[in-house]
Design a protein around this motif. Structure first.
Motif, PDB file in Angstrom:
ATOM      1  N   ARG A  35       0.864  -1.185   0.000  1.00  0.00           N
ATOM      2  CA  ARG A  35       0.000   0.000   0.000  1.00  0.00           C
ATOM      3  C   ARG A  35       0.893   1.225   0.000  1.00  0.00           C
ATOM      4  N   PHE A  36       0.491   2.237  -0.736  1.00  0.00           N
ATOM      5  CA  PHE A  36       1.283   3.463  -0.794  1.00  0.00           C
ATOM      6  C   PHE A  36       0.462   4.638  -0.290  1.00  0.00           C
ATOM      7  N   MET A  37       1.146   5.558   0.318  1.00  0.00           N
ATOM      8  CA  MET A  37       0.494   6.816   0.678  1.00  0.00           C
ATOM      9  C   MET A  37       0.182   7.594  -0.604  1.00  0.00           C
ATOM     10  N   GLU A  38      -1.026   8.149  -0.656  1.00  0.00           N
ATOM     11  CA  GLU A  38      -1.357   8.987  -1.803  1.00  0.00           C
ATOM     12  C   GLU A  38      -0.539  10.270  -1.762  1.00  0.00           C
ATOM     13  N   THR A  39      -0.377  10.869  -2.911  1.00  0.00           N
ATOM     14  CA  THR A  39       0.237  12.196  -2.992  1.00  0.00           C
ATOM     15  C   THR A  39      -0.842  13.151  -3.503  1.00  0.00           C
ATOM     16  N   VAL A  40      -0.464  14.343  -3.901  1.00  0.00           N
ATOM     17  CA  VAL A  40      -1.445  15.295  -4.437  1.00  0.00           C
ATOM     18  C   VAL A  40      -0.936  15.854  -5.763  1.00  0.00           C
ATOM     19  N   ASP A  41      -1.877  16.270  -6.607  1.00  0.00           N
ATOM     20  CA  ASP A  41      -1.494  16.889  -7.873  1.00  0.00           C
ATOM     21  C   ASP A  41      -1.285  18.392  -7.672  1.00  0.00           C
ATOM     22  N   GLU A  42      -1.101  19.126  -8.757  1.00  0.00           N
ATOM     23  CA  GLU A  42      -0.792  20.553  -8.645  1.00  0.00           C
ATOM     24  C   GLU A  42      -1.954  21.377  -8.085  1.00  0.00           C
ATOM     25  N   ASP A  43      -3.171  20.800  -8.095  1.00  0.00           N
ATOM     26  CA  ASP A  43      -4.324  21.488  -7.521  1.00  0.00           C
ATOM     27  C   ASP A  43      -4.598  21.069  -6.081  1.00  0.00           C
ATOM     28  N   GLU A  90      11.132  10.393 -23.951  1.00  0.00           N
ATOM     29  CA  GLU A  90      12.017   9.517 -23.181  1.00  0.00           C
ATOM     30  C   GLU A  90      11.251   8.530 -22.311  1.00  0.00           C
ATOM     31  N   GLY A  91       9.944   8.584 -22.343  1.00  0.00           N
ATOM     32  CA  GLY A  91       9.142   7.672 -21.528  1.00  0.00           C
ATOM     33  C   GLY A  91       8.913   8.150 -20.111  1.00  0.00           C
ATOM     34  N   ARG A  92       9.235   9.404 -19.836  1.00  0.00           N
ATOM     35  CA  ARG A  92       9.070   9.942 -18.486  1.00  0.00           C
ATOM     36  C   ARG A  92       7.669  10.531 -18.322  1.00  0.00           C
ATOM     37  N   PRO A  93       7.010  10.266 -17.187  1.00  0.00           N
ATOM     38  CA  PRO A  93       5.692  10.872 -16.939  1.00  0.00           C
ATOM     39  C   PRO A  93       5.800  12.395 -16.842  1.00  0.00           C
ATOM     40  N   LEU A  94       4.862  13.082 -17.456  1.00  0.00           N
ATOM     41  CA  LEU A  94       4.871  14.547 -17.509  1.00  0.00           C
ATOM     42  C   LEU A  94       3.983  15.188 -16.449  1.00  0.00           C
ATOM     43  N   THR A  95       3.058  14.423 -15.883  1.00  0.00           N
ATOM     44  CA  THR A  95       2.105  14.961 -14.909  1.00  0.00           C
ATOM     45  C   THR A  95       1.895  13.924 -13.809  1.00  0.00           C
TER      46      THR A  95
END
Length: 465
Positions: A35-43, A90-95
């Motif tokens: 289980r992982f702790m959630e994070t938050v987006d830019e909002d 490059e396969g890196r997530p942008l958001t």
């Protein structure tokens, strides 16, 4: 001692992230949960911690590759749907991995549906109600208009199962079980991407469409194994039933949502059905599955808390209540003397009649609980009946939490006297479905026919509903 051939399946839910190893008889021989702790987006909205998920995949694989008793022949993925990962060249997530429950801007939604024929007509074409961010294609539309600089950097928009596959293969692909599930991307009438996908230039941001049984060589170090494209979890859970049963059936998959899935009903969705929260999923063979959704698991959880609090009981008491047919008969007679809410007028069945009931009218908490289950089973009857047209359905299978509820199962048998009702159980249906989807790529044995354990519920003749 020779190595045991196995397939590794990553089964990613909103809460639990699991890794299973299945042997060639589809027995689970290893399981790991994280289980992982959630994070938050830019909002500031909560969202999945994508980096933790990515690292967990690699750490788990390193662990199982160190075990000499197993030979990993293949890996596949099943995850929750409606979530997109935007990757660059490059396969890196942008958001961040935006949450599908995040509120969708009303003005942007109005702009979209106004431009593409109106919400009602569009919903019929896309076989999905208007669900905001849960229509994952709308997330991509939002990115284009709200974050154009990031949108221009997007090489591919991958649904979460396909992003996880990409981590191990470096091959970007799309899968029909993800694309075809309430995304607004697929036109079920044309059996192709919806015209807006091309007109908005979004098609260029979608990876090539692969078959759900295709496999690719792995780029991640390890032994010589193959990797599947990944599947949407609801479609994956249906696979064991499609493999084991040929006669028409409906599967009621119960959990927070209770979803009635009929893979033998290919009639187009009507406006009325869409208003009643019906939609289409897609099988791993690319065939539409008419489905109806009910928020019954959540409703059950909330009302059990209310009953327990009122009668000063523990909520765990209601996990194994025996079915009392006499009590159901008395409740039914009492309900007939009351003024019911007409079922036909309830377009969206997301809350039961029980929440309107006065708990002081019940002699005991057990009586109240039987009434709750009677209301939920009636609600389920209406929802499931919506998808029963098409080929004659002879069986209804119930899996998940309510399959273990004797009251629910007996009431369902009473509501559907002409159909055989079975409680179905198997170990990890979603993960097993992802393994079965690529059976031919890793398993030297024939498909087993004993994957599902069934318990038959006959009609209790003194309870007719």
């Amino acid at each position: 001692m020779s190595e045991i051939p196995v397939i590794a399946i990553f089964d990613v839910g909103k809460t639990n992230k699991k890794l299973f190893l299945f042997d060639e008889q589809y027995r689970i021989i290893f399981e790991r949960t994280a289980r992982f702790m959630e994070t938050v987006d830019e909002d500031g909205a909560p969202c999945e911690n994508l980096e933790s998920l990515r690292l967990s995949v690699f750490d788990s694989l390193r662990e199982v590759f160190r075990k000499k008793e197993w030979q990993i022949k293949a890996i596949n993925f099943s995850t929750y749907g409606a979530s997109l990962v935007y990757i660059d060249e490059e396969g890196r997530p942008l958001t961040p991995l935006y949450n599908y429950l995040k509120a969708y801007p009303a003005a942007l939604s109005e702009q979209f549906y106004h431009q593409y024929g109106g919400a009602t007509a569009f919903s019929v074409q896309s076989a999905s109600p208007v669900l905001g961010s849960l229509n994952s294609g709308m997330q991509l539309y939002r990115l284009k208009y709200e974050q154009p600089d990031i949108y221009r950097q997007v090489k591919y928009s991958l649904h979460l199962p396909q992003y996880m596959s990409y981590l191990l293969t470096g091959v970007a692909c799309a899968d029909i079980t993800s694309i075809g599930c309430h995304t607004n991307l697929w036109d079920f009438q044309r059996n192709n991407y919806h015209k807006w996908v091309t007109e908005e230039g979004v098609l260029g941001k979608l990876a090539p469409l692969f078959s759900s049984n295709e496999v690719m060589p792995a780029a991640f170090p390890g032994n010589n194994y193959l990797v599947g494209t990944g599947l949407h979890d609801s479609s994956a859970a249906l696979i064991p039933y499609l493999v084991n049963f040929q006669e028409p059936f409906v599967l009621i998959s119960t959990g927070t949502w209770c979803i009635s899935l009929n893979p033998f009903n290919d009639t187009p969705l009507t406006t009325e059905e869409l208003e009643a929260d019906c939609l289409c999923y897609m099988t791993f063979q690319g065939k539409p599955v008419k489905a109806s959704r009910l928020f019954a698991g959540y409703e059950h959880e909330q009302q059990v808390k209310r009953i327990a609090a009122h009668f000063n009981q523990h909520t765990g008491r209601y996990r194994n209540i025996d079915f009392d047919s006499d009590m159901i008969r008395r409740l039914k007679a009492r309900n007939q003397q009351e003024t019911p809410i007409p079922a036909a007028e309830k377009k969206v069945l997301q809350s039961s009649e029980f929440e309107q009931r006065d708990l002081n009218t019940f002699a005991s908490d057990i009586e109240a609980y039987h009434q709750l289950m009677l209301d939920i089973a009636h609600q389920q009857y209406i929802a499931t009946k919506r998808v029963l047209s098409g080929d004659k359905v002879k069986r209804i299978f119930v899996d998940g939490g309510f399959s273990k509820n004797a009251i629910y199962m007996n009431l369902l048998a009473a509501f559907f006297p002409e159909i055989e009702i079975f409680a179905a159980s198997m170990a990890q249906a979603t993960a097993m479905g992802a393994a079965l989807a690529i059976h031919g790529a890793w398993n030297s044995k024939p498909l087993p026919n004993n994957l599902i354990e069934l318990k038959y519920y006959s009609l209790t003749h003194d309870v007719s509903l």
